[in-house]
Scaffold this motif. Structure first.
Motif, PDB file in Angstrom:
ATOM      1  N   ASP A   1     -10.004  37.545 106.392  1.00 21.26           N
ATOM      2  CA  ASP A   1      -9.486  37.893 104.778  1.00 21.26           C
ATOM      3  C   ASP A   1      -9.486  37.764 103.561  1.00 21.26           C
ATOM      4  OD1 ASP A   1      -7.962  40.305 107.260  1.00 21.26           O
ATOM      5  OD2 ASP A   1      -6.452  39.052 107.214  1.00 21.26           O
ATOM      6  N   GLN A   2      -9.925  38.762 102.783  1.00 23.26           N
ATOM      7  CA  GLN A   2     -10.552  38.103 100.799  1.00 23.26           C
ATOM      8  C   GLN A   2      -9.051  37.600 100.392  1.00 23.26           C
ATOM      9  OE1 GLN A   2     -13.505  36.358 101.002  1.00 23.26           O
ATOM     10  NE2 GLN A   2     -13.025  35.727 102.741  1.00 23.26           N
ATOM     11  N   VAL A   3      -9.342  37.108  99.229  1.00 22.63           N
ATOM     12  CA  VAL A   3      -8.105  36.975  98.373  1.00 22.63           C
ATOM     13  C   VAL A   3      -8.888  36.279  97.022  1.00 22.63           C
ATOM     14  CG1 VAL A   3      -7.369  35.097  98.285  1.00 22.63           C
ATOM     15  CG2 VAL A   3      -6.122  36.569  97.125  1.00 22.63           C
ATOM     16  N   VAL A   4      -8.935  37.023  95.801  1.00 27.98           N
ATOM     17  CA  VAL A   4      -9.621  36.526  94.520  1.00 27.98           C
ATOM     18  C   VAL A   4      -8.481  36.293  93.666  1.00 27.98           C
ATOM     19  CG1 VAL A   4     -11.236  37.428  92.511  1.00 27.98           C
ATOM     20  CG2 VAL A   4     -11.116  39.124  94.657  1.00 27.98           C
ATOM     21  N   PRO A   5      -7.939  34.848  93.281  1.00 30.67           N
ATOM     22  CA  PRO A   5      -6.863  34.334  92.891  1.00 30.67           C
ATOM     23  C   PRO A   5      -7.078  34.641  91.662  1.00 30.67           C
ATOM     24  CG  PRO A   5      -8.078  33.352  94.065  1.00 30.67           C
ATOM     25  CD  PRO A   5      -8.808  34.151  94.772  1.00 30.67           C
ATOM     26  N   MET A   6      -8.309  34.499  91.134  1.00 32.17           N
ATOM     27  CA  MET A   6      -8.468  35.209  89.244  1.00 32.17           C
ATOM     28  C   MET A   6      -8.415  36.538  88.643  1.00 32.17           C
ATOM     29  SD  MET A   6     -12.531  33.163  88.954  1.00 32.17           S
ATOM     30  CE  MET A   6     -11.518  33.060  87.005  1.00 32.17           C
ATOM     31  N   ALA A   7      -7.791  37.371  90.429  1.00 30.47           N
ATOM     32  CA  ALA A   7      -7.142  38.420  89.669  1.00 30.47           C
ATOM     33  C   ALA A   7      -6.203  38.068  89.334  1.00 30.47           C
ATOM     34  CB  ALA A   7      -7.543  39.581  90.583  1.00 30.47           C
ATOM     35  N   SER A   8      -5.555  37.452  89.454  1.00 29.17           N
ATOM     36  CA  SER A   8      -3.804  37.212  89.312  1.00 29.17           C
ATOM     37  C   SER A   8      -4.239  35.906  88.404  1.00 29.17           C
ATOM     38  CB  SER A   8      -3.002  37.150  90.458  1.00 29.17           C
ATOM     39  OG  SER A   8      -3.321  38.168  91.056  1.00 29.17           O
ATOM     40  N   PRO A   9      -4.714  36.026  87.116  1.00 31.09           N
ATOM     41  CA  PRO A   9      -4.762  34.468  86.438  1.00 31.09           C
ATOM     42  C   PRO A   9      -3.163  33.847  86.342  1.00 31.09           C
ATOM     43  CG  PRO A   9      -4.585  36.042  85.095  1.00 31.09           C
ATOM     44  CD  PRO A   9      -4.985  36.989  86.626  1.00 31.09           C
ATOM     45  N   SER A  10      -2.155  34.418  86.052  1.00 32.73           N
ATOM     46  CA  SER A  10      -1.027  33.658  85.781  1.00 32.73           C
ATOM     47  C   SER A  10      -0.053  33.250  87.335  1.00 32.73           C
ATOM     48  CB  SER A  10      -0.445  34.525  84.908  1.00 32.73           C
ATOM     49  OG  SER A  10       0.478  35.713  84.864  1.00 32.73           O
ATOM     50  N   VAL A  11      -0.470  33.497  88.344  1.00 30.77           N
ATOM     51  CA  VAL A  11       0.481  33.192  89.583  1.00 30.77           C
ATOM     52  C   VAL A  11      -0.101  32.600  90.067  1.00 30.77           C
ATOM     53  CG1 VAL A  11       0.447  34.482  92.030  1.00 30.77           C
ATOM     54  CG2 VAL A  11       0.859  35.484  89.942  1.00 30.77           C
ATOM     55  N   GLU A  12       1.107  31.582  91.182  1.00 28.17           N
ATOM     56  CA  GLU A  12       0.274  30.040  91.626  1.00 28.17           C
ATOM     57  C   GLU A  12      -0.297  30.390  93.096  1.00 28.17           C
ATOM     58  OE1 GLU A  12       4.159  27.735  91.424  1.00 28.17           O
ATOM     59  OE2 GLU A  12       3.102  26.586  89.647  1.00 28.17           O
ATOM     60  N   PHE A  13      -0.906  29.937  93.539  1.00 26.44           N
ATOM     61  CA  PHE A  13      -1.542  30.050  95.312  1.00 26.44           C
ATOM     62  C   PHE A  13      -1.222  28.638  95.304  1.00 26.44           C
ATOM     63  CE2 PHE A  13      -3.691  33.093  93.124  1.00 26.44           C
ATOM     64  CZ  PHE A  13      -3.444  34.452  93.866  1.00 26.44           C
ATOM     65  N   VAL A  14      -0.938  28.382  97.477  1.00 27.01           N
ATOM     66  CA  VAL A  14      -1.143  27.217  97.235  1.00 27.01           C
ATOM     67  C   VAL A  14      -2.745  26.974  98.225  1.00 27.01           C
ATOM     68  CG1 VAL A  14      -0.814  25.888  99.770  1.00 27.01           C
ATOM     69  CG2 VAL A  14       1.226  27.259  98.287  1.00 27.01           C
ATOM     70  N   HIS A  15      -3.565  26.457  97.732  1.00 26.41           N
ATOM     71  CA  HIS A  15      -5.077  26.569  98.188  1.00 26.41           C
ATOM     72  C   HIS A  15      -6.027  24.942  98.610  1.00 26.41           C
ATOM     73  CE1 HIS A  15      -9.121  26.219  95.876  1.00 26.41           C
ATOM     74  NE2 HIS A  15      -9.323  26.976  97.024  1.00 26.41           N
ATOM     75  N   TYR A  16      -6.095  25.505  99.759  1.00 27.05           N
ATOM     76  CA  TYR A  16      -6.713  24.547 100.579  1.00 27.05           C
ATOM     77  C   TYR A  16      -7.650  23.871  99.733  1.00 27.05           C
ATOM     78  CZ  TYR A  16      -2.749  24.198 103.408  1.00 27.05           C
ATOM     79  OH  TYR A  16      -1.306  23.816 104.680  1.00 27.05           O
ATOM     80  N   SER A  17      -9.065  23.542  99.495  1.00 24.87           N
ATOM     81  CA  SER A  17     -10.200  23.498  98.689  1.00 24.87           C
ATOM     82  C   SER A  17     -10.663  21.671  99.966  1.00 24.87           C
ATOM     83  CB  SER A  17      -9.905  23.319  97.205  1.00 24.87           C
ATOM     84  OG  SER A  17      -9.091  21.738  97.237  1.00 24.87           O
ATOM     85  N   ILE A  18     -11.638  21.747  99.244  1.00 27.31           N
ATOM     86  CA  ILE A  18     -12.456  20.687  99.773  1.00 27.31           C
ATOM     87  C   ILE A  18     -11.979  19.535  98.761  1.00 27.31           C
ATOM     88  CG2 ILE A  18     -14.447  19.105 100.804  1.00 27.31           C
ATOM     89  CD1 ILE A  18     -13.395  21.314 102.469  1.00 27.31           C
TER      90      ILE A  18
END
Length: 437
Positions: A26-43
């Motif tokens: 499943d995909q999501v495009v965080p930049m489409a919601s620029p002012s919303v906070e995301f819990v982001h697991y990144s390397i």
């Protein structure tokens, strides 16, 4: 761990990973919601904190994997360095980098902490590494779909929970020990700065700082030093002698011979034990005998990672003789001195700043010329004060060494238990009461 916690058994039955987990796409495009906070697991976030980062959508580039169900994240980037995270209850707008494989259990009774331990195990990481693709070892990626065909242990849910509890207890002990080591190192750095700039007075106390008692200090090539100290060039106290490259076509001896070879990699990040060093054949040692480093001599790395200084020690009753690599230099005392004090001082900023300013390059590799080392400035207290300072330094080192030894023991214990418990060769009994370090 108590012997009551485990019993010998046959291995767990196995089934394909794809029968237990699916890969979430499943995909999501965080930049489409620029002012919303995301819990982001990144390397980068995982490497920095061991967890996710809270970021605005505007800060997160490219598509990410949306995580709305319980999941286990496994990095497919450089799988020999496991990065695994259990996400049992994802918050709203949780996502992860596409560098993670997002495994989601097909049945709700799978213990995600157990599976996180399994996916982080040496066996699974090695399998991932074998199917990884990429042009360099530092940028290899595992093929996610391939993993669904692999056979993995089919462990009953109750056993999964008990095994996860054991590993959680061990992980807690490991993290607590790591925190103690970090704190001890920070305390040691502060202590070293005070000892090596203020010294210890005739009453056995630290002198007050120069700003509080300027009459106790004098200016020197190293800045302010106690009035009783001298400021000397290194060559006045130590003879600088090079190491030696092993001859072409040499081979290390498979068994102890009484002759060793000391490389920069042996002392770069830790204290070494002589019995851990590579064994040399006697004929090789005889050819290089003039480059022997003897107990009490110091060494300093002069190629690649520069300026690491230590004291060569030989522990144990058996005589051991050691040749030093050409990437380091021997510092041989000309007269009586305290090698531990000199090593501590040379590892301090007062000398390391000189290392930085004097380094050159050869073939693109940072290097330190021997004649430059000879010109280093050293602060030089009396023999009595050197011994007092060294006593404090060694005491701090011993405390750190004790905790490091405990940390190695805990990690080895976890590694051995992972191999036993995750394969089913050892089963956990109901008598699960605790882990003994």
């Amino acid at each position: 761990m108590s012997d009551l916690l485990k019993t010998k058994a046959v291995a767990w039955p196995a089934k394909p990973l794809g029968e237990l987990f699916r890969i979430n796409g499943d995909q999501v495009v965080p930049m489409a919601s620029p002012s919303v906070e995301f819990v982001h697991y990144s390397i980068p976030a995982w490497d920095a904190t061991g967890g996710p980062a809270i970021e605005l959508g505007a800060q997160i580039e490219s598509n990410k994997t949306a995580i709305a169900r319980p999941s286990v994240l496994v990095s497919k980037l450089n799988p020999r360095k496991p990065r695994v995270a259990a996400v049992p209850t994802p918050m709203e707008r949780t996502c992860c980098s596409t560098e993670f494989i997002c495994y989601q259990p097909k049945q709700p009774n799978e213990d995600l902490n157990f599976w996180a331990d399994y996916f982080a195990s040496a066996d699974f990481s090695a399998r991932l590494a074998r199917v990884a693709g990429g042009s360099t070892n530092s940028h290899t990626r595992a093929a996610p779909k391939e993993t669904l065909k692999w056979f993995v242990p089919e462990v009953p849910s109750a056993q999964q929970q008990k095994i996860a509890q054991i590993f959680d207890t061990l992980d807690t002990a490991i993290h607590e020990t790591e925190a103690i080591i970090a704190k001890l190192k920070a305390v040691k750095q502060g202590l070293l700065h005070d000892l090596l700039t203020r010294g210890i007075d005739a009453n056995g106390e630290l002198r007050p700082p120069q700003t509080e008692a300027p009459h106790l200090y004098k200016e020197s090539s190293l800045g302010w030093i106690p009035k009783e100290w001298d400021c000397v060039h290194l060559f006045e106290k130590l003879e600088v002698l090079g190491g030696k490259r092993l001859p072409a076509g040499h081979s290390y001896a498979a068994h102890p011979t009484g002759f060793k070879y000391l490389r920069v990699t042996d002392f770069y990040e830790r204290a070494y034990q002589v019995d851990e060093l590579e064994n040399l054949h006697e004929r090789t040692f005889k050819a290089l005998e003039r480059y022997e480093i003897k107990p009490g001599h110091l060494y300093i790395s002069i190629a690649g990672s520069l300026g690491h200084v230590g004291v060569h020690r030989v522990n144990g009753a058996e005589p051991v003789r050691t040749v030093l690599t050409e990437n380091a230099t021997r510092l041989v005392p000309i007269s009586e001195l305290n090698s531990d004090f000199v090593a501590a001082y040379m590892n301090s900023e007062m000398v390391q700043n000189q290392v930085t300013s004097e380094k050159g390059t050869g073939g693109g590799v940072p290097k330190l010329a021997l004649f430059r080392i000879e010109q280093f400035w050293l602060a030089w207290p009396s023999d009595t004060e050197q011994n007092l300072i060294a006593k404090h330094v060694l005491s701090a080192n011993e405390r750190i060494s004790d905790e490091m030894q405990l940390l190695r023991k805990l990690r080895l214990q976890k590694s051995g238990l992972m191999d036993d418990l995750l394969t089913g060769r050892v089963r956990v009994t109901p008598l699960l009461e605790g882990i003994a370090p």
